[in-house]
Design a protein around this motif. Structure first.
Motif, PDB file in Angstrom:
ATOM      1  N   TYR A  30       0.816  -1.213   0.000  1.00 31.35           N
ATOM      2  CA  TYR A  30       0.000   0.000   0.000  1.00 31.35           C
ATOM      3  C   TYR A  30       0.851   1.266   0.000  1.00 31.35           C
ATOM      4  N   THR A  31       2.112   1.157   0.416  1.00 31.36           N
ATOM      5  CA  THR A  31       2.951   2.361   0.481  1.00 31.36           C
ATOM      6  C   THR A  31       3.195   2.959  -0.893  1.00 31.36           C
ATOM      7  N   GLY A  32       3.377   2.116  -1.907  1.00 38.36           N
ATOM      8  CA  GLY A  32       3.581   2.623  -3.255  1.00 38.36           C
ATOM      9  C   GLY A  32       2.339   3.263  -3.856  1.00 38.36           C
ATOM     10  N   LEU A  33       1.203   2.962  -3.278  1.00 38.11           N
ATOM     11  CA  LEU A  33      -0.071   3.488  -3.767  1.00 38.11           C
ATOM     12  C   LEU A  33      -0.715   4.441  -2.767  1.00 38.11           C
ATOM     13  N   ALA A  34       0.026   4.792  -1.703  1.00 42.19           N
ATOM     14  CA  ALA A  34      -0.546   5.566  -0.599  1.00 42.19           C
ATOM     15  C   ALA A  34      -1.168   6.881  -1.038  1.00 42.19           C
ATOM     16  N   SER A  35      -0.531   7.592  -1.952  1.00 39.32           N
ATOM     17  CA  SER A  35      -1.093   8.881  -2.359  1.00 39.32           C
ATOM     18  C   SER A  35      -2.428   8.700  -3.082  1.00 39.32           C
ATOM     19  N   TYR A  36      -2.556   7.612  -3.837  1.00 41.25           N
ATOM     20  CA  TYR A  36      -3.809   7.351  -4.549  1.00 41.25           C
ATOM     21  C   TYR A  36      -4.898   6.870  -3.590  1.00 41.25           C
ATOM     22  N   ILE A  37      -4.492   6.028  -2.642  1.00 43.03           N
ATOM     23  CA  ILE A  37      -5.437   5.574  -1.618  1.00 43.03           C
ATOM     24  C   ILE A  37      -5.915   6.768  -0.807  1.00 43.03           C
ATOM     25  N   SER A  38      -4.963   7.639  -0.462  1.00 44.55           N
ATOM     26  CA  SER A  38      -5.286   8.835   0.316  1.00 44.55           C
ATOM     27  C   SER A  38      -6.288   9.723  -0.407  1.00 44.55           C
ATOM     28  N   THR A  39      -6.073   9.930  -1.684  1.00 49.76           N
ATOM     29  CA  THR A  39      -6.982  10.759  -2.470  1.00 49.76           C
ATOM     30  C   THR A  39      -8.359  10.104  -2.577  1.00 49.76           C
ATOM     31  N   ASP A  40      -8.361   8.809  -2.870  1.00 48.55           N
ATOM     32  CA  ASP A  40      -9.614   8.087  -3.077  1.00 48.55           C
ATOM     33  C   ASP A  40     -10.453   8.023  -1.799  1.00 48.55           C
ATOM     34  N   LEU A  41      -9.803   7.755  -0.660  1.00 43.90           N
ATOM     35  CA  LEU A  41     -10.543   7.598   0.594  1.00 43.90           C
ATOM     36  C   LEU A  41     -10.546   8.875   1.439  1.00 43.90           C
ATOM     37  N   HIS A  42      -9.975   9.964   0.890  1.00 48.02           N
ATOM     38  CA  HIS A  42      -9.929  11.263   1.568  1.00 48.02           C
ATOM     39  C   HIS A  42      -9.210  11.161   2.916  1.00 48.02           C
ATOM     40  N   LEU A  43      -7.982  10.641   2.879  1.00 45.53           N
ATOM     41  CA  LEU A  43      -7.201  10.435   4.096  1.00 45.53           C
ATOM     42  C   LEU A  43      -6.111  11.494   4.214  1.00 45.53           C
ATOM     43  N   ASP A  44      -5.843  11.930   5.446  1.00 46.41           N
ATOM     44  CA  ASP A  44      -4.705  12.810   5.676  1.00 46.41           C
ATOM     45  C   ASP A  44      -3.512  11.943   6.086  1.00 46.41           C
ATOM     46  N   LYS A  45      -2.379  12.572   6.371  1.00 45.69           N
ATOM     47  CA  LYS A  45      -1.171  11.822   6.713  1.00 45.69           C
ATOM     48  C   LYS A  45      -1.342  11.011   7.997  1.00 45.69           C
ATOM     49  N   ALA A  46      -2.073  11.542   8.953  1.00 40.00           N
ATOM     50  CA  ALA A  46      -2.311  10.803  10.202  1.00 40.00           C
ATOM     51  C   ALA A  46      -3.116   9.538   9.935  1.00 40.00           C
ATOM     52  N   ALA A  47      -4.114   9.636   9.073  1.00 44.44           N
ATOM     53  CA  ALA A  47      -4.922   8.465   8.738  1.00 44.44           C
ATOM     54  C   ALA A  47      -4.086   7.429   7.989  1.00 44.44           C
ATOM     55  N   LEU A  48      -3.182   7.869   7.117  1.00 43.96           N
ATOM     56  CA  LEU A  48      -2.293   6.929   6.432  1.00 43.96           C
ATOM     57  C   LEU A  48      -1.372   6.230   7.430  1.00 43.96           C
ATOM     58  N   GLY A  49      -0.885   6.968   8.428  1.00 44.70           N
ATOM     59  CA  GLY A  49      -0.071   6.360   9.473  1.00 44.70           C
ATOM     60  C   GLY A  49      -0.856   5.332  10.266  1.00 44.70           C
ATOM     61  N   LEU A  50      -2.103   5.652  10.536  1.00 46.86           N
ATOM     62  CA  LEU A  50      -2.978   4.723  11.239  1.00 46.86           C
ATOM     63  C   LEU A  50      -3.195   3.462  10.404  1.00 46.86           C
ATOM     64  N   LEU A  51      -3.340   3.652   9.112  1.00 48.82           N
ATOM     65  CA  LEU A  51      -3.516   2.514   8.211  1.00 48.82           C
ATOM     66  C   LEU A  51      -2.275   1.612   8.238  1.00 48.82           C
ATOM     67  N   LEU A  99     -12.165   4.733   5.569  1.00 47.95           N
ATOM     68  CA  LEU A  99     -11.002   4.508   6.417  1.00 47.95           C
ATOM     69  C   LEU A  99     -11.258   3.346   7.371  1.00 47.95           C
ATOM     70  N   THR A 100     -12.445   3.276   7.929  1.00 51.37           N
ATOM     71  CA  THR A 100     -12.768   2.199   8.867  1.00 51.37           C
ATOM     72  C   THR A 100     -12.654   0.836   8.199  1.00 51.37           C
ATOM     73  N   GLU A 101     -13.198   0.695   7.004  1.00 52.65           N
ATOM     74  CA  GLU A 101     -13.092  -0.571   6.277  1.00 52.65           C
ATOM     75  C   GLU A 101     -11.639  -0.877   5.942  1.00 52.65           C
ATOM     76  N   ALA A 102     -10.910   0.132   5.489  1.00 50.23           N
ATOM     77  CA  ALA A 102      -9.511  -0.074   5.124  1.00 50.23           C
ATOM     78  C   ALA A 102      -8.704  -0.529   6.341  1.00 50.23           C
ATOM     79  N   ILE A 103      -8.945   0.073   7.491  1.00 47.93           N
ATOM     80  CA  ILE A 103      -8.242  -0.322   8.712  1.00 47.93           C
ATOM     81  C   ILE A 103      -8.600  -1.754   9.092  1.00 47.93           C
ATOM     82  N   MET A 104      -9.875  -2.088   9.008  1.00 49.72           N
ATOM     83  CA  MET A 104     -10.299  -3.443   9.341  1.00 49.72           C
ATOM     84  C   MET A 104      -9.592  -4.469   8.456  1.00 49.72           C
ATOM     85  N   TRP A 105      -9.547  -4.204   7.147  1.00 47.82           N
ATOM     86  CA  TRP A 105      -8.913  -5.144   6.227  1.00 47.82           C
ATOM     87  C   TRP A 105      -7.405  -5.180   6.416  1.00 47.82           C
TER      88      TRP A 105
END
Length: 182
Positions: A30-51, A99-105
């Motif tokens: 997911y790290t190589g795709l993090a910016s796209y995941i972030s845009t798609d799921l509307h995540l900030d840097k803290a949410a990406l860290g949580l992921l 974000l909740t679904e992504a974290i669960m998975w």
């Protein structure tokens, strides 16, 4: 004379390298795709860290149960079943809509991806003499981890170029790259 069991252990080691590489690819993909995941799921840097941490804590805690399952059912069965589970969970992660679904998975993926580290060490202990276990473990851990991380950090951006063409709605399709990896 070299016995067939002597030769077969190198095949076992090669399979362990590939299994650990798949585990590392799933871990870091997911790290190589993090910016796209972030845009798609509307995540900030803290949410990406949580992921990211949603994966690693369950991964660490899952080592003991996977070791127990290996003792009970054997390394080949546990590693194979775990890798099938990794593929299924990567596909589930690709379908996450929040974000909740992504974290669960990612948490579930962390638990299942732990199917390799301890079971492989146990499996190699059965095939390699004590004086060769350091070499065998170094090969699987170093080469397998290196291959998986290289694929995650080098292959995922390349896959991203292919799969990240906008879909009909104009959104980047990081999900296709993740499904391909699964």
């Amino acid at each position: 004379p070299i016995t067939s069991a002597f030769r077969y252990r190198w095949i076992v080691l090669a399979c362990c390298v590939l299994a650990y590489a798949a585990s590392h690819l799933a871990r870091w993909s997911y790290t190589g795709l993090a910016s796209y995941i972030s845009t798609d799921l509307h995540l900030d840097k803290a949410a990406l860290g949580l992921l990211g941490s949603a994966f690693f804590y369950p991964y660490a805690f899952a080592q003991v149960p996977w070791g127990h399952l290996t003792d009970r059912f054997g390394g080949r069965a546990v590693i194979a079943a775990g890798l099938v589970g990794v593929a299924v969970l990567l596909a589930c992660f690709a379908a996450a809509q929040s974000l909740t679904e992504a974290i669960m998975w990612r948490m579930a993926l962390g638990i299942v991806t732990a199917c390799c580290f301890t079971p492989i060490a146990g499996l190699l202990a059965q095939w390699f003499a004590p004086r060769e276990r350091g070499l065998a473990n170094g090969v699987y851990h170093g080469l397998g981890g290196g291959l998986g991380e290289s694929a995650a950090f080098l292959l995922m951006p390349i896959l991203g170029l292919y799969f990240l063409q906008p879909d009909p709605a104009g959104e980047a399709n990081w999900r296709g790259a993740t499904l391909f990896m699964a």
